[in-house]
Enzyme design. Structure first.
Site, PDB file in Angstrom:
ATOM      1  N   ASP A 534       0.840  -1.193   0.000  1.00 36.20           N
ATOM      2  CA  ASP A 534       0.000   0.000   0.000  1.00 36.20           C
ATOM      3  C   ASP A 534       0.875   1.243   0.000  1.00 36.20           C
ATOM      4  OD1 ASP A 534       0.581   0.730   2.857  1.00 36.20           O
ATOM      5  OD2 ASP A 534      -0.368  -1.225   3.203  1.00 36.20           O
ATOM      6  N   GLU A 614      22.716 -21.301 -18.845  1.00 32.61           N
ATOM      7  CA  GLU A 614      21.777 -20.470 -18.073  1.00 32.61           C
ATOM      8  C   GLU A 614      22.515 -19.321 -17.376  1.00 32.61           C
ATOM      9  OE1 GLU A 614      18.199 -23.580 -16.842  1.00 32.61           O
ATOM     10  OE2 GLU A 614      20.091 -23.648 -15.723  1.00 32.61           O
TER      11      GLU A 614
END
Ligand code: GLA
Length: 732
Positions: A534, A614
């Site tokens: 928030d 990777e």
């Protein structure tokens, strides 16, 4: 002047670049709301209509005039007891036990700059950036004073709202409901967009008409919650991403809240946002003041995309604080999904060594470094380094990690206590437990009473001892359960309804102290992922771990929902291992990287398990993120698709504000035999500009990409992704 008061008409007008807000002190001193929407210049009081309406009572002052009813008139701060039967902002118990309050205008102030709120987070601004309007109202019978605050930031089309209620009477009154803002719409059909969810699946968008009967969202959990985010949008039925009128309301608060929307008997719409009234009451003694947390309002007449960008800017530039708010955030690796609680100091250093090789900038040591925390049922509250597990003091690990060229960050969960902890054994009364009842456990832990300063101060001191012992440059501030047993030993029986509000204030005080004492520590909020995502938390730390769900495909939806109200820079987002630990899904590394890059980027896996190929890919991702950091964080964010649509794509774009470059990302959410070609339309480019696709070298006209769109290259498998970086080469 952003704020103007016309004495002859009693009309206040607030102007932002593209919106206007008007209210009027009428002949009875009632503060009526007149208008909020696209920019107008003239008085809007002609919009009000008056009719004799059955069962809608008339203000006594109106005498024989049966057409004046607060049950029908639009208001700025409606109160219970005035004949307004809709949901109201304020419900107050008088000293005689009656519930009534009738606020009338007394005075106002207009000044440059933006008001602040004691103990609460709020938007801030330079003197020349904002204006403030304070309107003072009073209830004559009780002496309650209400000051309504309006902070105006014209360039973002933002108006902030807050309220201060002061008891100027001689006896205590009790607030049963004290919301911050009411928006009354005289006519029109609106949709409410809300963001609902659950742990590991936060902020899903739901859009539905505001109909007769109350629609309300909110939290009673002590935190703003995974279940409903304290952000909502009211939009014209036909408003879309790029067109139509819409309004956003963002509550700058991290505890219980309530958002309400209702179409009334006369076809008018009322929207309210503020503190949750359930589990709340607040006793105001004579002379005492109570502050309602801030709501950020914004209006856009150019669709919901523009509305989101208004919120992105005001939160990023005028709510987040500290040195990190506009700085590149370090690319981090967090050990949680790599090791969970099962690690040694050696293992952590090994992850650090791998990370340094790949260009990662910070190592975050998550849960498990303190007390005897080898399981998540113990030791919360005992913020003492487990030197046995780490193989030495924290400083020895941090020094090794720093020597690798990495910063070091640490996980904490200060508001909690385990029953199996030295802290709980010494101070069982510091946990929120209702006397005579057994508490509800959650993750086998209890909540500390942060409304009590001595409790918070003890935790503060123990955390400081850890932070002072080593070069910690980041804190992940977690909170892993809801508050259930609301009780504070310090509050009297008439004050238990204040505990959750004071808990949140205690949390803010704590965060403020940490921020001031350690200005060089970057704080990332977290609450089982995004359970306290928030605007309030973003005042204390500029980023929040968006969700415990790290699956890239679920994340596309979670980040899509989050983007409506919050900037990309606030979204903590990491690449994790496959199959994903939450969903079991396997998504290519390229796509995992592309999705995590729409946020504050990092990794959360055992880097040692990556193949050499990777590792090369990770290196390239880290470099790409650093190279594009400014565009991603400062650029205008555009949602190009709705990932909830069946057969939908995940598609979003960052475009430099001046249109000089753009980064497009598209992810295939499905796959079919003999697939259709998908197209996306770009946004935010210069219409007359010519852009080069940096990888393919092909040139496109900006207007063409925005009008005709571009075909998405065929992707063989589901979850593949495509990124296109466009750079402006010239203009016609
Ligand atoms: C929460 C957080 C996770 C992790 C764990 C540790 O669930 O959201 O990221 O830190 O706690 O216990």
């Amino acid at each position: 002047m952003a704020v103007n008061y016309d004495e002859t008409t009693g009309i206040f007008t607030i102007q932002t670049e593209k919106s206007s807000y008007q209210m009027q002190v009428d002949r009875f001193g009632v503060l009526l709301h007149l208008y909020y929407g696209g920019r107008v210049n003239g008085p809007m009081d002609y919009l009000l209509t008056f009719q004799d309406r059955g069962f809608s009572g008339n203000l006594y002052d109106a005498g024989a005039d049966r057409t004046y009813s607060l049950d029908a008139l639009p208001q700025e701060y409606p109160c219970q007891g005035t004949g307004d039967f809709r949901s109201v902002c304020l419900s107050m118990e008088n000293p005689d036990g009656t519930l009534s309050c009738d606020l009338r205008y007394r005075s106002h102030k207009i000044y440059n700059g933006k008001y602040g709120l004691p103990g609460l987070p709020a938007v801030y601004a330079k003197e020349e950036e904002a204006q403030t309007l304070e309107i003072r109202l009073e209830d004559e019978a009780s002496g309650l004073e209400a000051v309504l605050f309006y902070g105006v930031l014209p360039k973002y089309d933002v108006i902030t709202r807050s309220v201060c209620l002061t008891n100027r009477g001689t006896e205590p009154v009790v607030l049963h409901k004290a919301s911050t803002v009411c928006l009354d719409f005289l006519w029109g059909d609106y949709d409410l967009l809300r963001f609902y969810g659950r742990h590991a699946m936060e902020r899903n968008l739901e859009r539905a008409p505001i109909a007769h009967g109350m629609t309300s969202i909110g939290s009673r959990r002590g935190a703003s919650s995974h279940q409903y985010n304290p952000f909502m949008i009211v939009a014209d039925r036909n408003a879309g991403e790029e067109d139509g009128r819409c309004y956003g309301l963002s509550f700058v608060y991290s505890g219980n809240f309530k958002g309400e929307a209702e179409k009334d008997q006369y076809g008018q719409t009322r929207v309210i946002m503020g503190l949750q009234d359930e589990l709340f009451s607040y006793r105001l003694k004579p002379g005492e003041a109570f502050y309602g947390p801030e709501v950020i309002l914004s209006y856009s007449g150019e669709g919901i995309g523009k509305l989101s960008r208004n919120f992105h800017k005001v939160i990023r530039h005028n709510l987040c604080r500290g040195k990190f708010k506009e700085m590149p955030r370090p690319v981090l690796v967090n050990n949680w999904e790599a090791t969970y609680l099962d690690f040694t100091g050696e293992k952590i250093c090994e992850i650090g060594r791998q990370a340094a090789e790949l260009g990662i900038e910070m190592l975050v040591l998550d849960d498990g470094w303190f007390g005897k925390r080898d399981s998540d049922s113990v030791s919360l509250g005992d913020w003492v380094v487990n030197e046995k597990k780490l193989g030495g003091p924290l400083s020895s690990i941090v020094e090794r990690v720093n020597a690798m060229g990495l910063k070091f960050g640490l996980w904490v969960e200060p508001e909690m206590v385990s029953e199996d902890s030295d802290l709980y054994r010494a101070h069982p009364d510091w946990a929120m437990v209702i006397p005579g009842r057994r508490p509800v456990r959650s993750r086998q832990q209890l909540v500390l009473d942060f409304s009590r300063e001595e409790v918070a101060d003890y935790i503060f001191d123990s955390l400081c001892r850890v932070l002072d012992s080593a070069n910690v440059e980041y804190l992940k501030w977690d909170m892993n359960r809801s508050v259930i047993d609301v009780y504070s030993a310090l509050a009297g029986c008439a004050e238990q309804g204040e505990v959750l509000y004071k808990y949140t204030l205690g949390l803010y005080r704590f965060l403020d102290r940490i921020g001031r004492r350690y200005p060089n520590i970057l704080i990332e909020g977290c609450c089982g992922g995004g359970g306290r995502f928030d605007a309030g938390m973003l005042y204390y730390g500029p980023q929040i771990w968006c969700s415990d769900n790290t699956d890239a495909i679920d994340r596309i939806r979670i980040q899509y929902g989050t983007s409506f109200g919050y900037p990309i820079s606030a979204v903590g987002s990491h690449v994790s291992a496959v199959p994903n630990h939450q969903t079991g899904r396997s998504v290519p590394l390229k796509t995992r990287g592309a999705v995590a890059m729409a946020g504050s980027f990092g990794y959360e896996l055992d880097l040692g398990k990556l193949t050499p190929a990777e590792k090369e890919e990770v290196k390239a991702q880290v470099k790409a993120y650093k190279d594009n950091w400014k565009l991603i964080q400062d650029g205008e964010y555009y949602r190009l698709s709705n990932p909830y649509e069946p057969d939908g794509l995940g598609a979003w774009e960052f475009a430099a504000e001046d249109g000089s470059e753009a980064l497009l990302t598209v992810v295939a959410l499905n796959t079919h035999g003999n697939p259709l070609t998908s197209y996306v339309r770009l946004k935010g480019l210069r219409a007359d500009g010519w852009y080069r696709d940096e990888a393919a070298g092909k040139m496109y006209e900006g207007r063409a990409l925005m009008e005709g769109g571009i075909p998405v290259p065929h992707m063989e498998d589901e979850y593949q992704s495509w990124q296109m970086h466009l750079r402006l080469c010239g203009e016609r």
